[in-house]
Design a protein around this motif. Structure first.
Motif, mmCIF file in Angstrom:
data_model
loop_
_atom_site.group_PDB
_atom_site.id
_atom_site.type_symbol
_atom_site.label_atom_id
_atom_site.label_comp_id
_atom_site.label_asym_id
_atom_site.label_seq_id
_atom_site.Cartn_x
_atom_site.Cartn_y
_atom_site.Cartn_z
ATOM 1 N N LEU A 182 0.859 -1.185 0.000
ATOM 2 C CA LEU A 182 0.000 0.000 0.000
ATOM 3 C C LEU A 182 0.890 1.227 0.000
ATOM 4 O O LEU A 182 1.824 1.331 0.806
ATOM 5 N N SER A 183 0.625 2.162 -0.898
ATOM 6 C CA SER A 183 1.424 3.387 -0.955
ATOM 7 C C SER A 183 0.500 4.589 -1.075
ATOM 8 O O SER A 183 -0.554 4.536 -1.717
ATOM 9 N N LEU A 184 0.916 5.677 -0.417
ATOM 10 C CA LEU A 184 0.197 6.946 -0.458
ATOM 11 C C LEU A 184 1.168 8.028 -0.912
ATOM 12 O O LEU A 184 2.258 8.164 -0.348
ATOM 13 N N ASP A 185 0.782 8.773 -1.923
ATOM 14 C CA ASP A 185 1.559 9.915 -2.396
ATOM 15 C C ASP A 185 0.615 11.096 -2.523
ATOM 16 O O ASP A 185 -0.120 11.199 -3.510
ATOM 17 N N GLY A 186 0.631 11.962 -1.511
ATOM 18 C CA GLY A 186 -0.294 13.084 -1.533
ATOM 19 C C GLY A 186 -1.732 12.597 -1.490
ATOM 20 O O GLY A 186 -2.149 11.936 -0.543
ATOM 21 N N ASP A 187 -2.482 12.898 -2.550
ATOM 22 C CA ASP A 187 -3.882 12.495 -2.610
ATOM 23 C C ASP A 187 -4.095 11.211 -3.402
ATOM 24 O O ASP A 187 -5.236 10.843 -3.691
ATOM 25 N N ARG A 188 -3.026 10.515 -3.742
ATOM 26 C CA ARG A 188 -3.156 9.298 -4.536
ATOM 27 C C ARG A 188 -2.798 8.086 -3.683
ATOM 28 O O ARG A 188 -1.802 8.092 -2.954
ATOM 29 N N VAL A 189 -3.630 7.049 -3.793
ATOM 30 C CA VAL A 189 -3.400 5.816 -3.045
ATOM 31 C C VAL A 189 -3.337 4.659 -4.033
ATOM 32 O O VAL A 189 -4.087 4.609 -5.016
ATOM 33 N N THR A 190 -2.418 3.717 -3.781
ATOM 34 C CA THR A 190 -2.217 2.582 -4.674
ATOM 35 C C THR A 190 -2.080 1.314 -3.851
ATOM 36 O O THR A 190 -1.359 1.287 -2.842
ATOM 37 N N LEU A 191 -2.767 0.262 -4.278
ATOM 38 C CA LEU A 191 -2.603 -1.062 -3.684
ATOM 39 C C LEU A 191 -2.075 -1.989 -4.762
ATOM 40 O O LEU A 191 -2.678 -2.107 -5.842
#
Length: 355
Positions: free
Chosen positions: A214-223
Motif C-alpha cells: 500500500l502506498s500513499l503519495d499526496g492524494d493518490r493511493v495505490t494497492l
C-alpha cells in the motif's frame, strides 16, 4: 364503530401512536373492551385523529395539541387559529435562531485548519497481509455512506499509525472499525479517505495469502498485489474523529448465537420509527444478559430500538458464529464485537420509536 386498525388506516396515525395518545388522554377511544382491552372509536373521531396527525407532523407540543382538539370539538375556531399562529411563530423564530447559529459555525469552520490536510502530507510505503486487509475491509464496507450530500462519508478512512492500519466507515447511523497490522512504516500518523469504488477494487485484489503493498503519495493511493494494482485519488474531504465516538467502558455485554439471533430478527415483531421508513427491532436485555425481541408498546428502560436492516448487515459483517453485543443507555449506540477480536466492531445508533 371503528377498530384501532381501521382508525390507524383512515387517520394516518400508527396503532402504537393511537395507543400513546389514548394513555396521554389526547384522543381517547369511545369504548374499550373490558375483557380484551381492544379500543373502538366513533366515526366522528376520524377527523380529530387526522387533525392530530397533521399537528404532530408540524411539531406542535402535546399540551397545545390537547387544547386544539378540545377547542376543535367545541367549535372554538378562534382559539384554534391563535394556537396555530403561535406555533408557527415559534417555528419561524427557531429557524431564524438556527440560521444565526449556522452562520457562526461557518465562520468558525472558515478559520479552522483542516487537520486532514496535515495528515496526508507524508509519502507512505508499507505492506500488509492480504487476508488481514480483506477481513478489515469486509468488516467496515457495509457502513459506508451513499448520501450524495455527505461526500466525505462516501468512502473508507485509512488511518495509519505505528504498526496499525485502522479502516473506518460511517453513514452517521452506524459506524464500523477494523484493524490490520502493517510493516515497513515508522513515520507519523497519516489518514486518507478512499472512495468506496476504489475500496471495492482493492478488495477484489485481496484473494491471495501473501503480503500486498500500500502506498500513499499526496492524494493518490495505490494497492499492489503481485503484478495487479488498484489506484486512484483519495477524497478531498475530512473525516470525523472516530476515536471520540468509540464506545465507553463499563457497558452491559451479552453473547448471542448469530444464526438463531438472525432468525429471530427476521421472523420476530417489528415496530415503526418516527418517520415510519424502516422496520425496527426492539431489543431488551434481561437481568441474566439474555437479549429478547420486545413487542410491547410500553416504555421500558432496558429496551433499545434499532434499524433491523442495519442490524442484520452488522451481524453478517461480524463474520462469526457468536458475537458480543454491548448496551449502554437506550439512547446510546450499541456495539457489536467479535469475541476473539475486540479491535473489530460496529456501532448502531438507536432509533426513536413512534409515539
Amino acid at each position: 364503530m371503528r377498530s384501532i386498525g381501521e382508525m390507524a388506516r383512515d387517520s394516518g396515525l400508527g396503532v402504537s401512536a393511537l395507543r400513546f395518545y389514548d394513555r396521554a388522554g389526547v384522543l381517547v377511544p369511545a369504548w374499550v373492551d373490558p375483557v380484551s382491552g381492544y379500543r373502538w372509536y366513533e366515526p366522528e373521531q376520524v377527523e380529530e385523529a387526522r387533525l392530530l396527525a397533521w399537528l404532530r407532523r408540524a411539531g406542535m407540543p402535546l399540551a397545545d395539541i390537547r387544547l386544539v382538539l378540545a377547542s376543535w370539538s367545541g367549535a372554538d375556531t378562534d382559539l384554534v387559529r391563535k394556537l396555530l399562529e403561535a406555533h408557527l411563530r415559534r417555528l419561524e423564530q427557531g429557524l431564524s435562531d438556527a440560521r444565526s447559529a449556522f452562520s457562526a459555525l461557518r465562520a468558525l469552520l472558515d478559520h479552522r485548519e483542516n487537520v486532514m490536510t496535515s495528515l496526508r502530507m507524508a509519502a507512505v510505503r508499507l505492506s500488509v497481509a492480504a487476508p488481514e486487509l480483506a477481513a478489515a475491509l469486509d468488516t467496515v464496507r457495509f457502513a459506508a455512506s451513499t448520501d450524495p450530500e455527505l461526500p466525505m462519508l462516501g468512502g473508507v478512512l485509512f488511518d495509519i499509525e505505528g504498526e496499525s492500519l485502522h479502516v473506518v466507515a460511517t453513514d452517521r447511523y452506524r459506524m464500523a472499525v477494523a484493524r490490520a497490522g502493517v510493516a515497513g512504516y515508522d513515520g507519523s500518523r497519516v489518514q486518507v479517505v478512499v472512495p468506496t469504488p476504489l475500496v471495492d477494487a482493492m478488495r477484489a485484489l485481496l484473494d491471495g495469502e501473501g503480503p500486498v503493498r500500500l502506498s500513499l503519495d499526496g492524494d493518490r493511493v495505490t494497492l499492489e498485489a503481485g503484478d495487479r494494482q488498484a489506484a486512484g485519488q483519495c477524497l478531498d474531504h475530512g473525516f470525523p474523529d472516530y476515536r471520540r465516538l468509540l464506545p465507553q467502558a463499563g457497558r452491559r455485554r451479552t453473547v448471542v448465537e448469530v444464526a438463531s439471533f438472525r432468525e429471530a430478527l427476521e421472523t420476530g415483531p417489528v415496530r415503526s420509527g418516527e418517520a415510519g421508513a424502516h422496520d425496527l427491532s426492539v431489543l431488551r436485555v434481561e437481568d441474566g444478559g439474555t437479549v429478547t425481541l420486545w413487542g410491547d408498546v410500553d416504555e421500558d428502560p432496558n429496551r433499545v430500538a434499532l434499524n433491523r436492516e442495519f442490524l442484520l448487515a452488522a451481524l453478517a459483517a461480524g463474520a462469526r458464529d457468536r458475537l458480543v453485543l454491548e448496551f449502554g443507555a437506550p439512547t446510546a449506540p450499541i456495539a457489536i464485537r467479535r469475541p476473539d477480536d475486540e479491535g473489530a466492531f460496529s456501532m448502531l445508533m438507536p432509533v426513536r420509536l413512534e409515539n
